[in-house]
Design a protein around this motif. Structure first.
Motif, PDB file in Angstrom:
ATOM      1  N   THR A 130       0.799  -1.366   0.023  1.00  0.00           N
ATOM      2  CA  THR A 130      -0.055   0.013   0.044  1.00  0.00           C
ATOM      3  C   THR A 130       0.897   1.108  -0.103  1.00  0.00           C
ATOM      4  O   THR A 130       2.182   1.136   0.239  1.00  0.00           O
ATOM      5  CB  THR A 130      -0.849  -0.020   1.264  1.00  0.00           C
ATOM      6  OG1 THR A 130       0.141   0.249   2.488  1.00  0.00           O
ATOM      7  CG2 THR A 130      -1.688  -1.021   1.447  1.00  0.00           C
ATOM      8  N   PRO A 131       0.208   2.467  -0.285  1.00  0.00           N
ATOM      9  CA  PRO A 131       1.133   3.628  -0.491  1.00  0.00           C
ATOM     10  C   PRO A 131       1.747   3.802   1.148  1.00  0.00           C
ATOM     11  O   PRO A 131       2.799   4.174   1.198  1.00  0.00           O
ATOM     12  CB  PRO A 131      -0.002   4.587  -0.672  1.00  0.00           C
ATOM     13  CG  PRO A 131      -0.818   4.082  -1.757  1.00  0.00           C
ATOM     14  CD  PRO A 131      -0.998   2.639  -0.992  1.00  0.00           C
ATOM     15  N   ASP A 132       1.190   3.538   2.038  1.00  0.00           N
ATOM     16  CA  ASP A 132       1.534   3.736   3.446  1.00  0.00           C
ATOM     17  C   ASP A 132       2.956   2.810   3.712  1.00  0.00           C
ATOM     18  O   ASP A 132       3.714   3.207   4.188  1.00  0.00           O
ATOM     19  CB  ASP A 132       0.494   3.555   4.327  1.00  0.00           C
ATOM     20  CG  ASP A 132      -0.536   4.791   4.810  1.00  0.00           C
ATOM     21  OD1 ASP A 132      -0.269   5.650   4.043  1.00  0.00           O
ATOM     22  OD2 ASP A 132      -1.624   4.521   5.385  1.00  0.00           O
ATOM     23  N   GLU A 133       2.482   1.711   3.312  1.00  0.00           N
ATOM     24  CA  GLU A 133       3.700   0.443   3.388  1.00  0.00           C
ATOM     25  C   GLU A 133       4.887   0.774   2.406  1.00  0.00           C
ATOM     26  O   GLU A 133       6.151   0.932   3.381  1.00  0.00           O
ATOM     27  CB  GLU A 133       3.340  -0.788   2.870  1.00  0.00           C
ATOM     28  CG  GLU A 133       2.461  -1.438   3.992  1.00  0.00           C
ATOM     29  CD  GLU A 133       1.517  -2.620   3.322  1.00  0.00           C
ATOM     30  OE1 GLU A 133       1.072  -3.470   4.307  1.00  0.00           O
ATOM     31  OE2 GLU A 133       1.662  -2.787   2.293  1.00  0.00           O
ATOM     32  N   ILE A 134       4.664   1.268   1.494  1.00  0.00           N
ATOM     33  CA  ILE A 134       5.773   1.764   0.475  1.00  0.00           C
ATOM     34  C   ILE A 134       6.594   3.278   0.998  1.00  0.00           C
ATOM     35  O   ILE A 134       7.765   3.157   1.063  1.00  0.00           O
ATOM     36  CB  ILE A 134       5.333   1.868  -0.902  1.00  0.00           C
ATOM     37  CG1 ILE A 134       5.112   0.750  -1.567  1.00  0.00           C
ATOM     38  CG2 ILE A 134       6.582   2.698  -1.756  1.00  0.00           C
ATOM     39  CD1 ILE A 134       6.274  -0.331  -1.419  1.00  0.00           C
ATOM     40  N   PHE A 188      12.695  11.663  -5.422  1.00  0.00           N
ATOM     41  CA  PHE A 188      11.406  12.205  -6.178  1.00  0.00           C
ATOM     42  C   PHE A 188      10.330  12.753  -5.478  1.00  0.00           C
ATOM     43  O   PHE A 188       9.527  13.406  -5.793  1.00  0.00           O
ATOM     44  CB  PHE A 188      11.051  11.128  -7.134  1.00  0.00           C
ATOM     45  CG  PHE A 188      11.676  11.007  -8.192  1.00  0.00           C
ATOM     46  CD1 PHE A 188      11.423  11.523  -9.367  1.00  0.00           C
ATOM     47  CD2 PHE A 188      12.513   9.978  -8.390  1.00  0.00           C
ATOM     48  CE1 PHE A 188      12.232  11.430 -10.437  1.00  0.00           C
ATOM     49  CE2 PHE A 188      13.424   9.537  -9.488  1.00  0.00           C
ATOM     50  CZ  PHE A 188      13.190  10.453 -10.474  1.00  0.00           C
ATOM     51  N   GLY A 189      10.134  12.407  -4.214  1.00  0.00           N
ATOM     52  CA  GLY A 189       9.223  12.795  -3.427  1.00  0.00           C
ATOM     53  C   GLY A 189       9.198  14.186  -2.851  1.00  0.00           C
ATOM     54  O   GLY A 189      10.018  14.800  -2.853  1.00  0.00           O
ATOM     55  N   LYS A 190       7.934  14.528  -2.411  1.00  0.00           N
ATOM     56  CA  LYS A 190       7.533  16.013  -1.825  1.00  0.00           C
ATOM     57  C   LYS A 190       7.973  15.806  -0.351  1.00  0.00           C
ATOM     58  O   LYS A 190       7.300  15.066   0.478  1.00  0.00           O
ATOM     59  CB  LYS A 190       6.337  16.221  -2.045  1.00  0.00           C
ATOM     60  CG  LYS A 190       5.715  16.471  -3.599  1.00  0.00           C
ATOM     61  CD  LYS A 190       6.491  17.523  -4.356  1.00  0.00           C
ATOM     62  CE  LYS A 190       5.927  17.930  -5.881  1.00  0.00           C
ATOM     63  NZ  LYS A 190       6.571  16.798  -6.658  1.00  0.00           N
ATOM     64  N   ARG A 201      16.947   1.365  -0.271  1.00  0.00           N
ATOM     65  CA  ARG A 201      16.741   1.662  -1.437  1.00  0.00           C
ATOM     66  C   ARG A 201      15.554   2.317  -2.164  1.00  0.00           C
ATOM     67  O   ARG A 201      15.451   3.410  -2.638  1.00  0.00           O
ATOM     68  CB  ARG A 201      17.033   0.567  -2.725  1.00  0.00           C
ATOM     69  CG  ARG A 201      17.067   0.811  -3.970  1.00  0.00           C
ATOM     70  CD  ARG A 201      18.269   1.725  -4.295  1.00  0.00           C
ATOM     71  NE  ARG A 201      18.302   2.332  -5.674  1.00  0.00           N
ATOM     72  CZ  ARG A 201      17.909   3.466  -6.114  1.00  0.00           C
ATOM     73  NH1 ARG A 201      17.640   4.284  -5.097  1.00  0.00           N
ATOM     74  NH2 ARG A 201      17.942   3.652  -7.286  1.00  0.00           N
ATOM     75  N   VAL A 202      14.455   1.909  -1.623  1.00  0.00           N
ATOM     76  CA  VAL A 202      13.134   2.446  -1.795  1.00  0.00           C
ATOM     77  C   VAL A 202      12.807   3.965  -0.922  1.00  0.00           C
ATOM     78  O   VAL A 202      12.498   4.935  -1.589  1.00  0.00           O
ATOM     79  CB  VAL A 202      12.045   1.380  -0.997  1.00  0.00           C
ATOM     80  CG1 VAL A 202      10.572   2.282  -1.450  1.00  0.00           C
ATOM     81  CG2 VAL A 202      11.936   0.353  -2.154  1.00  0.00           C
ATOM     82  N   ARG A 203      13.723   4.004   0.163  1.00  0.00           N
ATOM     83  CA  ARG A 203      13.552   5.190   0.922  1.00  0.00           C
ATOM     84  C   ARG A 203      14.383   6.315   0.216  1.00  0.00           C
ATOM     85  O   ARG A 203      14.086   7.463  -0.099  1.00  0.00           O
ATOM     86  CB  ARG A 203      13.940   5.084   2.488  1.00  0.00           C
ATOM     87  CG  ARG A 203      13.087   4.801   3.238  1.00  0.00           C
ATOM     88  CD  ARG A 203      13.419   5.085   4.863  1.00  0.00           C
ATOM     89  NE  ARG A 203      14.707   4.909   5.119  1.00  0.00           N
ATOM     90  CZ  ARG A 203      15.288   3.763   5.504  1.00  0.00           C
ATOM     91  NH1 ARG A 203      14.514   2.807   5.766  1.00  0.00           N
ATOM     92  NH2 ARG A 203      16.639   3.609   6.179  1.00  0.00           N
ATOM     93  N   GLU A 204      15.292   5.804  -0.503  1.00  0.00           N
ATOM     94  CA  GLU A 204      16.487   6.808  -1.075  1.00  0.00           C
ATOM     95  C   GLU A 204      15.802   7.235  -2.263  1.00  0.00           C
ATOM     96  O   GLU A 204      15.695   8.595  -2.542  1.00  0.00           O
ATOM     97  CB  GLU A 204      17.549   5.828  -1.528  1.00  0.00           C
ATOM     98  CG  GLU A 204      18.789   6.892  -2.265  1.00  0.00           C
ATOM     99  CD  GLU A 204      19.860   5.994  -2.916  1.00  0.00           C
ATOM    100  OE1 GLU A 204      20.724   6.761  -3.569  1.00  0.00           O
ATOM    101  OE2 GLU A 204      19.639   4.818  -2.944  1.00  0.00           O
ATOM    102  N   PHE A 205      15.289   6.268  -3.044  1.00  0.00           N
ATOM    103  CA  PHE A 205      14.569   6.746  -4.485  1.00  0.00           C
ATOM    104  C   PHE A 205      13.342   7.807  -3.982  1.00  0.00           C
ATOM    105  O   PHE A 205      13.111   8.696  -4.847  1.00  0.00           O
ATOM    106  CB  PHE A 205      13.696   5.509  -5.074  1.00  0.00           C
ATOM    107  CG  PHE A 205      13.096   5.911  -6.460  1.00  0.00           C
ATOM    108  CD1 PHE A 205      13.864   6.081  -7.283  1.00  0.00           C
ATOM    109  CD2 PHE A 205      11.850   5.975  -6.391  1.00  0.00           C
ATOM    110  CE1 PHE A 205      13.207   6.625  -8.650  1.00  0.00           C
ATOM    111  CE2 PHE A 205      11.125   6.208  -7.445  1.00  0.00           C
ATOM    112  CZ  PHE A 205      11.966   6.251  -8.879  1.00  0.00           C
TER     113      PHE A 205
END
Length: 257
Positions: free
Chosen positions: A236-240, A255-257, A247-251
């Motif tokens: 889910t979005p919350d999980e991701i 890009f994230g706001k 690696r996911v956190r860095e990506f």
């Protein structure tokens, strides 16, 4: 429990001996919105192109509404993809639509003809019904005054909305978007994202390759993070967005706001 509209099992695809999709399996249920994120070159667009049969996969299984579009068979000790008959594929093709990042409108057709052409030529819909569908979609997408305009007379955001209308005119059950806002500036991006949000509120099943992290977070039922040709993480979005995967956190941080 809603049924799977799309099922991909162990899909592989390489170009010139380089594996781009290494082992992709996913299922998408009716009404689900799935966003696919990940760095450039991770295989996201290739996955969409194989799922919509613009590219031939090397191995794996592709199923729409419990009907096999492609599967693997052994030949000379190696797996090869086999596709369903032409008649079956024609029917399966009607289940999905694809919206490209560069619009891909016919420049010599006006907006209305861009939208009615495929329903009439592919689905053999009468001109009257094709026009009714087109006019309804143009109104829904805020383009009712652009029916006679040509693509060059439209902004990028308007062109992308026409390409969404063209895909919807075939009344697909699932809609694929390949980075639908990457060719647009921020202001025009907003108008296209609004249209996609409206489709989500109408329970349109969608798979969206996007770099718009906030949009993916707000809209998706599920987010898939791809890198190096495999699904590294999904949830889910919350999980991701609260993932423990560095690696996911860095990506997302990039890009994230």
């Amino acid at each position: 429990m809603s049924a799977n509209l799309l099922e991909i099992n162990h899909m592989k695809k390489g170009f010139d001996g380089v594996g781009v999709l290494k082992d992709i399996s996913l299922a998408v249920k009716e009404g689900e919105v799935v966003s696919i994120i990940g760095p450039s070159g991770s295989g996201k667009s290739t996955l969409l192109r194989c799922a919509t049969m613009l590219e031939t996969m090397d191995d794996g299984e592709l199923i729409y509404l419990d009907e096999k579009a492609a599967w693997s068979e052994q030949n000379g000790g190696e797996n090869h993809s086999v596709y369903a008959s032409r008649a079956d594929l024609k029917r399966i093709h009607k289940h999905f639509g694809l919206v490209f990042q560069n619009f891909n409108l016919f420049p010599h057709y006006n907006v209305l003809k861009n939208i009615i052409d495929a329903p009439m030529s592919v689905d053999k819909v009468s001109k009257k019904e094709a026009m009714e569908r087109a006019n309804k979609l143009l109104k829904q997408l805020g383009l009712e005054d652009k029916a006679e305009a040509y693509p060059y007379q439209l902004s990028g955001g308007q062109q992308q909305r026409v390409s969404i209308a063209r895909a919807l005119a075939l009344q697909p059950k699932i809609l694929f978007f390949d980075e639908p806002t990457s060719a647009l500036d921020p202001e025009l991006t907003g108008e296209v994202l609004r249209v996609i949000k409206e489709l989500a509120s109408d329970h349109m099943t969608m798979i969206i390759v996007t770099h718009e992290m906030q949009f993916a977070r707000e809209l998706s039922d599920r987010i898939i993070f791809m890198e190096q040709g495999i699904i590294q993480e999904q949830g889910t979005p919350d999980e991701i967005f609260s993932s423990g995967n560095a690696r996911v956190r860095e990506f997302i941080g990039k890009f994230g706001k």
